[in-house]
Design a protein around this motif. Structure first.
Motif, PDB file in Angstrom:
ATOM      1  N   UNK B  84       0.821  -1.202   0.000  1.00  0.00           N
ATOM      2  CA  UNK B  84       0.000   0.000   0.000  1.00  0.00           C
ATOM      3  C   UNK B  84       0.865   1.267   0.000  1.00  0.00           C
ATOM      4  N   UNK B  85       2.184   1.092   0.079  1.00  0.00           N
ATOM      5  CA  UNK B  85       3.070   2.262   0.158  1.00  0.00           C
ATOM      6  C   UNK B  85       3.018   3.019  -1.152  1.00  0.00           C
ATOM      7  N   UNK B  86       2.545   4.261  -1.094  1.00  0.00           N
ATOM      8  CA  UNK B  86       2.478   5.018  -2.333  1.00  0.00           C
ATOM      9  C   UNK B  86       3.675   5.954  -2.447  1.00  0.00           C
ATOM     10  N   UNK B  87       4.860   5.422  -2.218  1.00  0.00           N
ATOM     11  CA  UNK B  87       6.051   6.255  -2.371  1.00  0.00           C
ATOM     12  C   UNK B  87       7.103   5.461  -3.134  1.00  0.00           C
ATOM     13  N   UNK B  88       7.889   6.173  -3.909  1.00  0.00           N
ATOM     14  CA  UNK B  88       8.817   5.526  -4.821  1.00  0.00           C
ATOM     15  C   UNK B  88      10.207   6.138  -4.665  1.00  0.00           C
ATOM     16  N   UNK B  89      11.249   5.386  -5.036  1.00  0.00           N
ATOM     17  CA  UNK B  89      12.575   6.008  -5.052  1.00  0.00           C
ATOM     18  C   UNK B  89      12.537   7.227  -5.977  1.00  0.00           C
ATOM     19  N   UNK B  90      13.200   8.282  -5.546  1.00  0.00           N
ATOM     20  CA  UNK B  90      13.108   9.551  -6.274  1.00  0.00           C
ATOM     21  C   UNK B  90      13.746   9.480  -7.660  1.00  0.00           C
ATOM     22  N   UNK B  91      13.101  10.173  -8.582  1.00  0.00           N
ATOM     23  CA  UNK B  91      13.750  10.432  -9.867  1.00  0.00           C
ATOM     24  C   UNK B  91      13.739   9.296 -10.877  1.00  0.00           C
ATOM     25  N   UNK B  92      13.055   8.188 -10.560  1.00  0.00           N
ATOM     26  CA  UNK B  92      13.068   7.059 -11.505  1.00  0.00           C
ATOM     27  C   UNK B  92      11.871   7.145 -12.455  1.00  0.00           C
ATOM     28  N   UNK B  93      12.089   6.698 -13.683  1.00  0.00           N
ATOM     29  CA  UNK B  93      10.951   6.533 -14.592  1.00  0.00           C
ATOM     30  C   UNK B  93      10.304   5.185 -14.269  1.00  0.00           C
ATOM     31  N   UNK B  94       9.113   4.984 -14.817  1.00  0.00           N
ATOM     32  CA  UNK B  94       8.436   3.717 -14.604  1.00  0.00           C
ATOM     33  C   UNK B  94       9.312   2.546 -15.036  1.00  0.00           C
ATOM     34  N   UNK B  95       9.973   2.728 -16.176  1.00  0.00           N
ATOM     35  CA  UNK B  95      10.847   1.675 -16.680  1.00  0.00           C
ATOM     36  C   UNK B  95      11.989   1.396 -15.710  1.00  0.00           C
ATOM     37  N   UNK B  96      12.670   2.479 -15.295  1.00  0.00           N
ATOM     38  CA  UNK B  96      13.819   2.308 -14.386  1.00  0.00           C
ATOM     39  C   UNK B  96      13.400   1.696 -13.056  1.00  0.00           C
ATOM     40  N   UNK B  97      12.193   2.028 -12.642  1.00  0.00           N
ATOM     41  CA  UNK B  97      11.669   1.508 -11.377  1.00  0.00           C
ATOM     42  C   UNK B  97      11.658  -0.024 -11.378  1.00  0.00           C
ATOM     43  N   UNK B  98      11.155  -0.590 -12.463  1.00  0.00           N
ATOM     44  CA  UNK B  98      11.101  -2.058 -12.570  1.00  0.00           C
ATOM     45  C   UNK B  98      12.482  -2.623 -12.905  1.00  0.00           C
ATOM     46  N   UNK B  99      13.135  -1.979 -13.856  1.00  0.00           N
ATOM     47  CA  UNK B  99      14.432  -2.469 -14.337  1.00  0.00           C
ATOM     48  C   UNK B  99      15.441  -2.557 -13.196  1.00  0.00           C
ATOM     49  N   UNK B 100      15.539  -1.485 -12.409  1.00  0.00           N
ATOM     50  CA  UNK B 100      16.487  -1.479 -11.292  1.00  0.00           C
ATOM     51  C   UNK B 100      16.132  -2.556 -10.272  1.00  0.00           C
ATOM     52  N   UNK B 101      14.828  -2.730 -10.076  1.00  0.00           N
ATOM     53  CA  UNK B 101      14.377  -3.756  -9.137  1.00  0.00           C
ATOM     54  C   UNK B 101      14.869  -5.131  -9.593  1.00  0.00           C
ATOM     55  N   UNK B 102      14.763  -5.390 -10.884  1.00  0.00           N
ATOM     56  CA  UNK B 102      15.206  -6.700 -11.392  1.00  0.00           C
ATOM     57  C   UNK B 102      16.728  -6.829 -11.320  1.00  0.00           C
ATOM     58  N   UNK B 103      17.434  -5.721 -11.519  1.00  0.00           N
ATOM     59  CA  UNK B 103      18.892  -5.778 -11.358  1.00  0.00           C
ATOM     60  C   UNK B 103      19.253  -6.100  -9.911  1.00  0.00           C
ATOM     61  N   UNK B 104      18.506  -5.519  -8.982  1.00  0.00           N
ATOM     62  CA  UNK B 104      18.772  -5.809  -7.572  1.00  0.00           C
ATOM     63  C   UNK B 104      18.512  -7.298  -7.278  1.00  0.00           C
ATOM     64  N   UNK B 105      17.617  -7.890  -8.024  1.00  0.00           N
ATOM     65  CA  UNK B 105      17.415  -9.346  -7.906  1.00  0.00           C
ATOM     66  C   UNK B 105      18.656 -10.117  -8.313  1.00  0.00           C
TER      67      UNK B 105
END
Ligand SMILES: Nc1ncnc2c1ncn2[C@@H]1O[C@H](COP(=O)(O)OP(=O)(O)OP(=O)(O)O)[C@@H](O)[C@H]1O
Ligand SMILES: [Mg+2]
Lengths: 290, 316
Positions: B84-105
């Protein structure tokens, strides 16, 4: 079906070679965090701090002709004065507060911004997260405060003049000293960074512990030798290429030799990071009540 | 995997200091789609944060597909959480948001890129992929979070009010996506406080209230009980007593009562369809002017009270 086989293979690889996975994950964190550290809204303070000593040396040597002449004539004395200013201004102020700011915000800042869950939702050992974030802080602080030190030295040598500077840097002790200053700056980031990363994890309001630590580091010269060793500045002080006079009231302790000071500090850093790893395993995402 | 259970809670409690989050939860969530339903503050998010290890139980044990929630490095290979957290790492695009998450995987750049597009496609965000998340609408941010939780192709998805903020179209799309994922063999745990939605989505419901599980079971059972449960409406019109007289004659109406200011009428009915027909008839025949018709107790609390009163198979 083939994807299931691949997944199983990937899983097996994770178990056999966890280091490879951890390195990739740390690199991914580093990539995100370095960007944040350099370009985030919190970076401004860091730039101001880093620019401060450079501006002082710039003003001192470019606008004050007498001071500039003094430096060039009494070069030996100028170096001692520089060493004192370096310790007081760069190490105790810029590196101390700059590292405090950068490293405390690695986790505290994410809790304030409510974005820490991003990492907590990934299959990531929390210790790897600590390591990745710590490295990112080191990159930011090392680069900026390293540049700050380099900039200060640059104006010092400017005042000395081109020919004499080259002689000192290449033929004389100058080259080694410059490297030592840069090394000490990075060591400072390393030590203060580890300390403040942990402070940021354990304290809700890290200002008080930061000020206490600052006071501790300042009165360090008055402390008996045993307590002296419980500080970062003592080791940095021991590594100084030009001895710094600590005043008439100082309890003089044998400076810790380099071969103990440097690895000792790295070991301390490692221990502190282990504490951070322990803490972060128990950290909860509770932005509301925090 | 330990047996067929997806998620097992053993005597789990969570206190936030003095405040009760959830208490003495013993719950086994089987594969399929399970809805977690409860009013605001009932403990839905607390349960979900416990399942994902974001908070630790004050007492008890939780495991998800046999993995303890204290091991995020293993857990999130299998689990995706859309919180339910409606907050995101600053400055990321939607693409980078997912992409970085997968890199962290730990995925390679190529894998992460492919995975990112696939996830964005599933939630229909490809067009906005290169815009900053800060500039997204609430519904788009919700979809971005949804994409994050499915990007690594987990086996279990935990979704905290995933339909919140979505427009009707996106809701329907998302519900369809959930069904599709379930058909592919994923297990979904979805929280909601809207029973009507739950009905469309899930096989099973768990009802939670004030930190206690009060009922769990097949959706159809809960639905039947709801159908028997008369719904109360408040009708504001120009001649409420006339309406009352007409309404009393109707079979499906259980009760009709004038409001205290006599400007409106409370009506309890078991059959909404026949009641609306009646209402239309009265409006035509008597030239009645109706200002508003609002459901009065169509909220969860009423349903809970009804269910608890009827002994709704709770276990607490
Ligand atoms: N971080 C916190 N600190 C203190 N109390 C909390 C915290 N988080 C939740 N609570 C309390 O725990 C109880 C359950 O809250 P929770 O968020 O789990 O409810 P919810 O069912 O998700 O509600 P909503 O429908 O509003 O999302 C509430 O009484 C809430 O006030
Ligand atoms: Mg909630």
């Amino acid at each position: 079906m083939s994807s299931a086989v691949e997944a199983a293979a990937a899983g097996a690889e994770r178990v056999r070679a966890p280091w490879r996975l951890w390195r990739r994950q740390a690199a991914a964190i580093l990539r995100l965090e370095v960007k944040k550290n350099f370009w985030g809204k919190r970076a401004i303070l860091m730039y101001l701090l880093a620019a401060f000593p450079v501006a002082i040396f710039f003003a001192l040597t470019q606008f004050d002709k007498r001071a500039a002449a003094d430096i060039s004539q009494n070069w030996g004395e100028a170096k001692v004065i520089f060493a004192n200013i370096f310790e007081g201004l760069v190490l105790r102020t810029v590196v101390f507060f700059g590292s405090a700011w950068i490293f405390m915000n690695l986790f505290r800042g994410e809790i304030v911004d409510k974005s820490l869950h991003y990492y907590f939702l990934a299959p990531l050992r929390r210790e790897v997260l600590v390591a990745g974030k710590y490295l990112s802080g080191l990159v930011a602080s090392g680069v900026l405060f390293g540049l700050s030190t380099a900039g200060s030295l640059f104006f010092l040598y400017m005042a000395r003049g081109y020919r004499a500077s080259i002689d000192d840097l290449v033929g004389g002790p100058g080259g080694g000293e410059v490297l030592a200053y840069l090394g000490i700056t990075v060591m400072g980031c390393l030590g203060y960074g580890a300390f403040f990363l942990v402070i940021g994890l354990f304290f809700r309001n890290p200002i008080i512990p930061a000020l206490v630590a600052w006071g501790w580091e300042w009165i360090n010269f008055l402390l008996p030798p045993v307590l002296k060793k419980l500080s970062v500045i003592h080791y940095l002080h021991s590594l100084m290429p030009v001895p710094v006079y600590e005043g008439p009231f100082a309890l003089v302790a044998e400076p810790t030799p380099v071969w103990i000071a440097a690895p000792g500090m790295l070991l301390t850093v490692a221990a502190v990071l282990v504490a951070a790893g322990y803490r972060i395993r128990r950290l909860e995402i509770r932005y509301g009540g925090d | 995997m330990s047996g067929a259970e997806t998620i097992v809670f053993e005597d789990v409690s969570k206190f936030y200091g003095e405040v009760l989050g959830v208490n003495r939860i013993n719950l086994t969530i089987a594969p399929g789609i399970t809805s977690l339903v409860g009013p605001n503050g009932s403990g839905k998010t607390t349960l979900m944060n416990l399942m994902t290890g974001l908070i630790q139980p004050t007492g008890g044990r939780i495991s998800v597909t046999g993995i303890s929630t204290g091991e995020p490095e293993r857990l999130f290979r299998k689990v995706g959480y859309c919180g339910q957290f409606d907050s995101f790492p600053k400055g990321l695009t939607g693409y980078e948001f997912i992409y970085s998450y997968l890199l962290v995987h730990g995925e390679t750049k190529k894998e992460a890129e492919a995975g990112t597009w696939k996830a964005l496609e599933r939630v229909d965000l490809v067009g906005a992929a290169h815009r900053k998340v800060e500039g997204y609408s609430k519904g788009m941010r919700q979809r971005a979070r949804l994409a994050q939780s499915i990007a690594h192709e987990p086996e279990v998805m935990i979704l905290d009010e995933p339909l919140n903020g979505l427009d009707p179209m996106a809701r329907a799309e998302t519900i369809r996506l959930f069904r599709e994922l379930a058909r592919d063999g994923l297990h979904l745990i979805i929280s909601s406080h809207i029973l009507h939605e739950v009905d469309q989505m899930s096989d099973r419901v768990v009802l939670i209230n004030n930190g206690y599980i009060i009922a769990e079971g097949q959706v159809s059972g809960v639905r039947d009980e709801m159908e028997e449960h008369p719904i109360q409406y408040l009708i504001v019109c120009d001649r409420p007593s006339l309406l009352a007289a007409r309404v009393f004659a109707e079979d499906s109406v259980v009760e009709a009562r004038l409001t205290d200011d006599r400007g409106g009428l409370f009506v309890k009915t078991r059959n909404l369809d026949s009641f609306s027909l009646l209402l239309n008839r009265v409006v035509l025949e008597e030239n009645l002017t109706i200002e508003s018709v609002t459901p009065v107790d169509d909220d969860l609390n009423a349903v809970y009270h009804y269910l608890i009163g009827a002994g709704g198979g709770g276990q607490a």
